[in-house]
Scaffold this active site. Sequence first.
Site, PDB file in Angstrom:
ATOM      1  N   LYS A 191       0.851  -1.191   0.000  1.00  0.00           N
ATOM      2  CA  LYS A 191       0.000   0.000   0.000  1.00  0.00           C
ATOM      3  C   LYS A 191       0.887   1.242   0.000  1.00  0.00           C
ATOM      4  O   LYS A 191       1.467   1.609   1.011  1.00  0.00           O
ATOM      5  CB  LYS A 191      -0.936   0.067   1.209  1.00  0.00           C
ATOM      6  CG  LYS A 191      -2.015   1.166   1.026  1.00  0.00           C
ATOM      7  CD  LYS A 191      -2.540   1.738   2.313  1.00  0.00           C
ATOM      8  CE  LYS A 191      -1.726   2.883   2.827  1.00  0.00           C
ATOM      9  NZ  LYS A 191      -1.833   4.135   2.004  1.00  0.00           N
ATOM     10  N   GLU A 266       9.956   1.536  10.491  1.00  0.00           N
ATOM     11  CA  GLU A 266      10.927   2.619  10.306  1.00  0.00           C
ATOM     12  C   GLU A 266      10.149   3.908  10.474  1.00  0.00           C
ATOM     13  O   GLU A 266       9.322   4.263   9.637  1.00  0.00           O
ATOM     14  CB  GLU A 266      11.574   2.514   8.922  1.00  0.00           C
ATOM     15  CG  GLU A 266      12.899   3.268   8.841  1.00  0.00           C
ATOM     16  CD  GLU A 266      12.713   4.752   8.593  1.00  0.00           C
ATOM     17  OE1 GLU A 266      12.824   5.522   9.576  1.00  0.00           O
ATOM     18  OE2 GLU A 266      12.443   5.144   7.460  1.00  0.00           O
ATOM     19  N   CYS A 300      12.826  11.580   7.480  1.00  0.00           N
ATOM     20  CA  CYS A 300      13.034  11.078   8.835  1.00  0.00           C
ATOM     21  C   CYS A 300      14.481  11.225   9.270  1.00  0.00           C
ATOM     22  O   CYS A 300      14.784  11.288  10.462  1.00  0.00           O
ATOM     23  CB  CYS A 300      12.590   9.618   8.930  1.00  0.00           C
ATOM     24  SG  CYS A 300      13.460   8.529   7.785  1.00  0.00           S
ATOM     25  N   GLU A 398       9.250  15.919  15.978  1.00  0.00           N
ATOM     26  CA  GLU A 398       9.603  15.874  14.561  1.00  0.00           C
ATOM     27  C   GLU A 398       8.731  16.861  13.787  1.00  0.00           C
ATOM     28  O   GLU A 398       7.539  16.648  13.607  1.00  0.00           O
ATOM     29  CB  GLU A 398       9.422  14.456  14.010  1.00  0.00           C
ATOM     30  CG  GLU A 398       9.930  14.311  12.598  1.00  0.00           C
ATOM     31  CD  GLU A 398       9.830  12.881  12.085  1.00  0.00           C
ATOM     32  OE1 GLU A 398      10.773  12.429  11.414  1.00  0.00           O
ATOM     33  OE2 GLU A 398       8.805  12.232  12.358  1.00  0.00           O
TER      34      GLU A 398
END
Length: 505
Positions: A191, A266, A300, A398
């Site tokens: 996906k 991850e 990231c 983040e």
Amino acid sequence: MVMTVLVRPEALDALKRRDFRMLIGKEWVAAESGKTMERTAPGHGVVVSGIPAGSRADAERAIGAARHAFDHGPWPRMTVSERSLLLLKVADAIAARADELAFLDAVEAGKPISQVKAEIAGAVDIWRYAAALARDLHGESYNTLGDGTLGVVLREAIGVVGIVTPWNFPFLIVSQKLPFALAAGCTTVVKPSELTSGSTLVLGEILLEAGLPEGVVNIVTGTGPEVGAVFATHQQVDMVSFTGSTAVGRITMENAGKTLKKVSLELGGKNPQIVFPDADIDAFIDAAVFGAWFNAGECCNAGSRLILHRSIADEVTARIAELSAKVKVGDPLNPHTQVGAIITPEHLHKVSAYVKGAGEAGAQLAHGGEALELGPGQFMAPTILAGVTPDMAVAREEVFGPVLSVLSFETIDEAIRIANAVDYGLSAGVWSRDFDTCLTVGRKVRAGTVWMNTFMDGAAELPFGGYRQSGLGRELGRHAVEDYTETKTLNMHIGARTSWWMPRQ
């Protein structure tokens, strides 16, 4: 001051909408509901693609196809040389269609076209590396257990793997997962992000043309709650490999716990670069600008925290701002652009809110800080915040945008403490000509990768992943194929077996 590359009207005229279908089994199909979704290019403000709006029913159909292909199809039963050759064929086909794939990622994700071309080249290398690892997959034997025993440890494909990929590196990240799962003999359901599905669907075309058997790779488009969540809970899925936010990673892990399937995650990062006074400052400044503005900070691995020794903090911050002013922001399709568009208007608002909040908390704006009007789409100037303290949200959370936080330290222990004072542990950098300093920091910073006198370098041979809330497991590296396997012990007895209640004579 910000250097900008305007979106030209002729660039808009060249953009044509492309409509896709999903891959289930060997058929290209619409969603069972008939519903579709449109993608508006973040750098151009026009609809560039349409995809099926998949649902649970579509996900279950794809899982069924993958399950049948694993249980009854030829792929898990092929020799590793046969699987390896097909992966090499796919790599060559990706290289042949690199311009098409790069264009799709550039318009759907707003990424600079020159950057995406490099990503596609990197993906080709990963597919070739996975093909090599396929031929190295092996078990173990133990003939040291006594004259009557032989032990054999097999590595078998884990089964059906659900792969969920994010919008920021659409083709590169699917290439960090899928070829290794295929090399192990798994079948898959993929996906992609609903924002950036185009290149993954073209990959489906490449796989079929290369001769991949029916049902080995299925691609279902749609949202995470409608499609991706099904992978985590479904009994017939043996493993989920997910890249995305830490918040969704937690949900994925919780859902996978219902069937105790294997999970690889991850997730996010808040990555520091620690700089000592004896560092090569010229080299560091280039790396700092690259690490912060690459992919508009929607990465990231972004070097979003600079931890500078107090004696050099002001000078280095000023020089980073000076170089950042020369970075070209704008049209993703212009080959000179270095920073493209922000993925959605909502995300731009979120990033801007972090900058505003940092100012209210006492940080000083050293560069940028504003949204840019460059024509259609949404853009943001590279933004540097000085005087940031470890307790500020912009230093802990983040941001996932072109925002760089500058903190300072006096001692090596303080630098390490600041670096570790977040929930994440994906990557870090340390800059010093003294390798004792580099190794001390490298061993004490809790991160999956620590770069020394460089930043955001990588190779297919090097494992990638994080500590703590940056995820579980590792991608790439020589054990990447093994991650998609189970181990099975065959314990063989040779000769007559003595009953447990009858002692030997």
